[in-house]
Design a protein around this motif. Structure first.
Motif, short mmCIF file in Angstrom:
data_model
loop_
_atom_site.label_atom_id
_atom_site.label_comp_id
_atom_site.label_asym_id
_atom_site.label_seq_id
_atom_site.Cartn_x
_atom_site.Cartn_y
_atom_site.Cartn_z
N HIS A 12 11.32 28.74 9.70
CA HIS A 12 11.92 29.65 10.67
C HIS A 12 12.76 28.84 11.64
N GLN A 13 13.87 29.37 11.96
CA GLN A 13 14.74 28.70 12.92
C GLN A 13 15.29 29.79 13.83
N SER A 14 15.68 29.39 15.02
CA SER A 14 16.20 30.36 15.97
C SER A 14 17.70 30.44 15.88
N ARG A 15 18.20 31.64 16.08
CA ARG A 15 19.64 31.85 16.09
C ARG A 15 20.17 31.68 17.50
N SER A 16 21.27 31.05 17.64
CA SER A 16 21.89 30.87 18.94
C SER A 16 23.36 31.16 18.85
N SER A 17 24.02 31.13 19.97
CA SER A 17 25.43 31.47 19.99
C SER A 17 26.23 30.44 20.75
N HIS A 18 27.23 29.89 20.12
CA HIS A 18 28.11 28.92 20.75
C HIS A 18 29.39 28.91 19.97
N HIS A 19 30.53 28.95 20.62
CA HIS A 19 31.81 29.06 19.90
C HIS A 19 32.18 27.75 19.24
N HIS A 20 32.47 27.82 17.94
CA HIS A 20 32.97 26.67 17.20
C HIS A 20 34.28 27.07 16.57
N ALA A 153 38.38 31.30 -0.14
CA ALA A 153 38.21 29.84 -0.11
C ALA A 153 36.80 29.48 0.34
N PRO A 154 36.36 28.24 0.04
CA PRO A 154 35.05 27.77 0.53
C PRO A 154 35.02 27.74 2.06
N GLN A 155 33.87 28.07 2.60
CA GLN A 155 33.67 28.05 4.05
C GLN A 155 32.62 27.00 4.41
N ARG A 156 32.87 26.26 5.46
CA ARG A 156 31.91 25.24 5.89
C ARG A 156 30.99 25.83 6.96
N TRP A 157 29.69 25.71 6.75
CA TRP A 157 28.71 26.28 7.66
C TRP A 157 28.90 25.77 9.09
N GLN A 158 29.05 24.46 9.25
CA GLN A 158 29.12 23.89 10.60
C GLN A 158 30.37 24.31 11.35
N ASP A 159 31.43 24.71 10.64
CA ASP A 159 32.68 25.11 11.29
C ASP A 159 32.77 26.62 11.52
N THR A 160 31.74 27.34 11.12
CA THR A 160 31.73 28.79 11.26
C THR A 160 31.28 29.16 12.67
N ALA A 181 20.36 20.24 7.05
CA ALA A 181 21.67 20.32 7.71
C ALA A 181 21.85 21.65 8.43
N VAL A 182 21.37 22.74 7.81
CA VAL A 182 21.47 24.07 8.43
C VAL A 182 20.62 24.13 9.69
N VAL A 183 19.38 23.66 9.60
CA VAL A 183 18.48 23.69 10.76
C VAL A 183 19.02 22.81 11.88
N GLU A 184 19.49 21.62 11.54
CA GLU A 184 20.05 20.72 12.56
C GLU A 184 21.24 21.37 13.26
N ASP A 185 22.10 22.03 12.49
CA ASP A 185 23.26 22.68 13.10
C ASP A 185 22.82 23.81 14.03
N LEU A 186 21.86 24.62 13.59
CA LEU A 186 21.40 25.72 14.44
C LEU A 186 20.80 25.20 15.74
N THR A 188 21.75 22.67 17.40
CA THR A 188 22.78 22.14 18.30
C THR A 188 23.60 23.25 18.94
N ARG A 189 23.46 24.48 18.45
CA ARG A 189 24.21 25.60 19.02
C ARG A 189 23.50 26.10 20.27
N GLU A 190 24.25 26.33 21.33
CA GLU A 190 23.64 26.70 22.60
C GLU A 190 23.14 28.14 22.56
N PRO A 191 21.89 28.37 22.98
CA PRO A 191 21.33 29.73 22.98
C PRO A 191 21.98 30.60 24.05
N THR A 192 21.99 31.91 23.79
CA THR A 192 22.52 32.87 24.75
C THR A 192 21.55 34.02 24.88
N GLU A 193 21.93 35.05 25.63
CA GLU A 193 21.08 36.23 25.79
C GLU A 193 20.92 36.99 24.47
#
Length: 207
Positions: A12-20, A153-160, A181-186, A188-193
């Protein structure tokens, strides 16, 4: 070259929101227009489960799935097709730094940037009769055709952007290092409301 049925574990991982900022580039232009194909003319592959008959009743999917492998052309795309054909809401991604495809030797992979249309990859690898014969034989051109029938086209998870990532309820990673890699990226994304839970599942697959 679809992946074999895998064993799985989940986390389980938490979802967060940060603009990339999403990045996309294109490969070199194909040398011959005769090697190109029109992606819009391709039919979506029918892999198990096959497309249901028109008479079948289908309830809209309440969950959104993300499927992730390294280059967004083999395992994640196969899962994308299967889930989509089953009526699920799904998007696929890769976590690699580049799209790497098998070349004529282990020292000569064919490398493309994420965002390069599958149709351009196909044209690049079928520029000569010799290249076309080789990449048909090793299955790479078929992978490009399948990808082009599903999306551009292919999409990169970290750039989404997080706005797109946070729409998923379940993310399936097709290898332990992809899961990491997915968990590490999640993380690093800043949490929001709008923070909500996201389920990240690892399916160790062999091809």
């Amino acid at each position: 070259m679809p992946a074999k049925p895998p064993q799985h574990r989940h986390g389980h991982q938490s979802r967060s929101s940060h603009h990339h900022t999403s990045s996309s580039s294109s490969a070199a232009s194909p040398s011959s227009s005769s090697n190109q194909f029109i992606a819009s003319d391709l039919h979506r592959p029918s892999t198990p489960p096959t497309m249901p008959p028109p008479s079948a009743r289908r309830h809209p999917s309440k969950l959104s799935f993300g499927t992730v492998c390294s280059s967004n052309i083999n395992r994640s795309m196969e899962a994308h097709v299967v889930l989509s054909n089953a009526g699920m809401r799904v998007e696929s991604y890769g976590t690699g730094t580049q799209v790497r495809l098998p070349g004529k030797s282990s020292m000569e992979p064919r490398i493309f940037k994420f965002g390069t249309p599958y149709s351009e990859m196909y044209a690049s690898m079928s520029a000569t009769p010799e290249d076309e014969a080789f990449f048909v034989h090793n299955g790479v051109l078929q992978l490009c055709k399948r990808g082009s029938s599903v999306k551009l086209a292919p999409q990169r998870w970290q750039d989404t952007p997080s706005k797109a990532i946070q729409t998923h309820d379940v993310v399936i990673a097709f290898e332990e290092r992809i899961y990491d890699a997915v968990v590490e990226d999640l993380q690093t994304r800043e949490p929001t409301e709008d923070f909500k839970a996201i389920h990240v599942i690892c399916l160790d697959t062999k091809v």
